[in-house]
Scaffold this motif. Structure first.
Motif, PDB file in Angstrom:
ATOM      1  N   PRO A   1       0.813  -1.237   0.000  1.00 21.00           N
ATOM      2  CA  PRO A   1       0.000   0.000   0.000  1.00 21.00           C
ATOM      3  C   PRO A   1       0.837   1.273   0.000  1.00 21.00           C
ATOM      4  CG  PRO A   1      -0.882  -1.596   1.552  1.00 21.00           C
ATOM      5  CD  PRO A   1       0.432  -2.137   1.104  1.00 21.00           C
ATOM      6  N   ILE A   2       1.879   1.327   0.836  1.00 21.99           N
ATOM      7  CA  ILE A   2       2.678   2.555   0.899  1.00 21.99           C
ATOM      8  C   ILE A   2       3.528   2.712  -0.351  1.00 21.99           C
ATOM      9  CG2 ILE A   2       4.660   1.545   2.081  1.00 21.99           C
ATOM     10  CD1 ILE A   2       3.118   5.028   2.653  1.00 21.99           C
ATOM     11  N   LEU A   3       3.923   1.610  -0.978  1.00 23.17           N
ATOM     12  CA  LEU A   3       4.672   1.710  -2.232  1.00 23.17           C
ATOM     13  C   LEU A   3       3.791   2.269  -3.344  1.00 23.17           C
ATOM     14  CD1 LEU A   3       6.755  -1.617  -2.267  1.00 23.17           C
ATOM     15  CD2 LEU A   3       7.487   0.678  -1.581  1.00 23.17           C
ATOM     16  N   ILE A   4       2.517   1.893  -3.336  1.00 23.98           N
ATOM     17  CA  ILE A   4       1.581   2.437  -4.326  1.00 23.98           C
ATOM     18  C   ILE A   4       1.396   3.936  -4.100  1.00 23.98           C
ATOM     19  CG2 ILE A   4      -0.817   2.416  -5.106  1.00 23.98           C
ATOM     20  CD1 ILE A   4      -0.866  -0.571  -4.583  1.00 23.98           C
ATOM     21  N   VAL A   5       1.285   4.318  -2.823  1.00 23.01           N
ATOM     22  CA  VAL A   5       1.160   5.747  -2.483  1.00 23.01           C
ATOM     23  C   VAL A   5       2.339   6.529  -3.047  1.00 23.01           C
ATOM     24  CG1 VAL A   5       1.210   7.398  -0.597  1.00 23.01           C
ATOM     25  CG2 VAL A   5      -0.215   5.361  -0.419  1.00 23.01           C
ATOM     26  N   CYS A   6       3.546   6.080  -2.711  1.00 17.50           N
ATOM     27  CA  CYS A   6       4.749   6.793  -3.146  1.00 17.50           C
ATOM     28  C   CYS A   6       4.888   6.750  -4.661  1.00 17.50           C
ATOM     29  CB  CYS A   6       5.985   6.187  -2.484  1.00 17.50           C
ATOM     30  SG  CYS A   6       6.017   6.373  -0.686  1.00 17.50           S
ATOM     31  N   GLY A   7       4.517   5.627  -5.269  1.00 19.57           N
ATOM     32  CA  GLY A   7       4.615   5.511  -6.722  1.00 19.57           C
ATOM     33  C   GLY A   7       3.701   6.482  -7.445  1.00 19.57           C
ATOM     34  N   LEU A   8       2.463   6.599  -6.981  1.00 25.35           N
ATOM     35  CA  LEU A   8       1.509   7.507  -7.620  1.00 25.35           C
ATOM     36  C   LEU A   8       1.965   8.957  -7.524  1.00 25.35           C
ATOM     37  CD1 LEU A   8      -1.897   5.967  -6.480  1.00 25.35           C
ATOM     38  CD2 LEU A   8      -0.955   5.967  -8.784  1.00 25.35           C
ATOM     39  N   PHE A   9       2.377   9.362  -6.337  1.00 24.72           N
ATOM     40  CA  PHE A   9       2.794  10.749  -6.167  1.00 24.72           C
ATOM     41  C   PHE A   9       4.123  11.032  -6.858  1.00 24.72           C
ATOM     42  CE2 PHE A   9      -0.213  10.635  -2.530  1.00 24.72           C
ATOM     43  CZ  PHE A   9      -1.003  11.698  -2.930  1.00 24.72           C
ATOM     44  N   SER A  10       4.974  10.018  -6.964  1.00 25.24           N
ATOM     45  CA  SER A  10       6.230  10.197  -7.692  1.00 25.24           C
ATOM     46  C   SER A  10       5.965  10.384  -9.182  1.00 25.24           C
ATOM     47  CB  SER A  10       7.155   8.995  -7.473  1.00 25.24           C
ATOM     48  OG  SER A  10       7.556   8.903  -6.127  1.00 25.24           O
ATOM     49  N   PHE A  11       5.019   9.611  -9.724  1.00 26.86           N
ATOM     50  CA  PHE A  11       4.679   9.756 -11.139  1.00 26.86           C
ATOM     51  C   PHE A  11       4.116  11.142 -11.421  1.00 26.86           C
ATOM     52  CE2 PHE A  11       2.057   9.535 -14.881  1.00 26.86           C
ATOM     53  CZ  PHE A  11       2.765   8.706 -15.738  1.00 26.86           C
ATOM     54  N   VAL A  12       3.149  11.565 -10.615  1.00 28.12           N
ATOM     55  CA  VAL A  12       2.532  12.879 -10.827  1.00 28.12           C
ATOM     56  C   VAL A  12       3.554  13.991 -10.628  1.00 28.12           C
ATOM     57  CG1 VAL A  12       0.764  14.470 -10.007  1.00 28.12           C
ATOM     58  CG2 VAL A  12       0.251  12.034 -10.209  1.00 28.12           C
ATOM     59  N   GLY A  13       4.414  13.843  -9.614  1.00 31.25           N
ATOM     60  CA  GLY A  13       5.436  14.857  -9.371  1.00 31.25           C
ATOM     61  C   GLY A  13       6.422  14.958 -10.509  1.00 31.25           C
TER      62      GLY A  13
END
Length: 281
Positions: free
Chosen positions: A195-207
């Motif tokens: 779950p936390i990897l998905i969180v960081c992945g999504l925000f990293s992509f958008v960023g």
């Protein structure tokens, strides 16, 4: 009492509707402007819907592959953001494991020192970062945007905090069965921190997709630019009230990939907000 609750409820709805309108109306106006002729844009003033709907702006955008190759820019951004996100997920997972599961001298001192340094404004690092990129020969290459920020301390902090909630008894049981650190990490830790990897992945992509200042600095080749740097260039190509419809059309095309990401991963974005709030609280 119940009347006061109803009034508060209706006021809340009214407030949300007003805030939504403030955000949505400019976006809708931008979309509809991309379907207007230049004559209508200049002469009609503010009108939410065009008098005559045209697709000429999009045809001109897609045909311009020399000074404003919008599709090439979008592809560049997709490649950069996707590769950056994959590296972020790998690096923060390994780093978080090291900071929570491995004991070495100065572990916590190192972590909190790096965390404190990460609070410095990013603008402070621009000149030294560019010098490093230039020495490595990464100017005008995707690596100039892919590698910097891969080991972001904010993401590592989130993974570390999440991983600290996983009982260490699981590791000890696996070691009794003869599992190595690598096997414990792959088979036990990674599935639990998904779950936390998905969180960081999504925000990293958008960023990475929305990053503006850094790509403007490290890219001068028009064909290799990501879409954010390209949109700045479009102000010279289509701006100054010459081709407003084409400028807005280019901006609309640039946001389509992130909109698709949101629609297909909407539940993960909601989970990300909840998870972020829970970790910070």
């Amino acid at each position: 009492m119940f009347e006061n609750i109803k009034v508060s409820k209706y006021l809340s709805y009214l407030f949300l509707i007003i805030v939504s309108a403030i955000w949505v109306i400019p976006v809708l106006y931008g979309i509809t402007t991309s379907f207007r002729s230049q004559t209508e844009v200049v002469s009609s003033g503010f009108r939410l819907l065009p008098v005559n709907w045209i697709v000429d702006n999009y045809v001109a955008i897609l045909e311009n592959t020399s000074t404003a190759p919008i599709l090439q820019w979008i592809w560049n951004s997709i490649f950069i953001a996707t590769t950056h996100t994959l590296l972020v997920v790998i690096v923060i997972a390994i780093t978080g494991y090291g900071y929570t599961r491995m004991n070495f001298k100065g572990r916590d001192v190192l972590f909190f020192t790096l965390l404190a340094i990460s609070f410095f404004p990013n603008v402070v690092n621009i000149i030294p970062s560019y010098m490093i990129i230039d020495i490595l020969g990464w100017v005008n290459t995707p690596w100039a945007m892919i590698v910097p920020g891969v080991a972001g301390m904010a993401n590592i902090f989130l993974v570390r905090q999440f991983m600290k909630g996983i009982p260490k008894e699981l590791d000890e049981s696996a070691r009794v069965d003869g599992a190595s650190d690598f096997r414990i990490f792959i088979s036990i830790i990674v599935p639990l921190i998904k779950p936390i990897l998905i969180v960081c992945g999504l925000f990293s992509f958008v960023g990475s997709w929305n990053d503006f200042l850094w790509p403007v600095i490290v890219y001068t080749d028009v064909q290799k630019m990501p879409v954010t740097a390209g949109l700045l260039l479009l102000q010279d190509v289509y701006g100054n009230y010459r081709m407003i419809g084409q400028l807005m059309g280019s901006a609309i095309l640039a946001i389509i990939p992130t909109l698709l990401l949101f629609f297909f991963a909407q539940k993960y974005f909601v989970q990300a907000i909840k998870l972020n709030a829970g970790l910070k609280g």
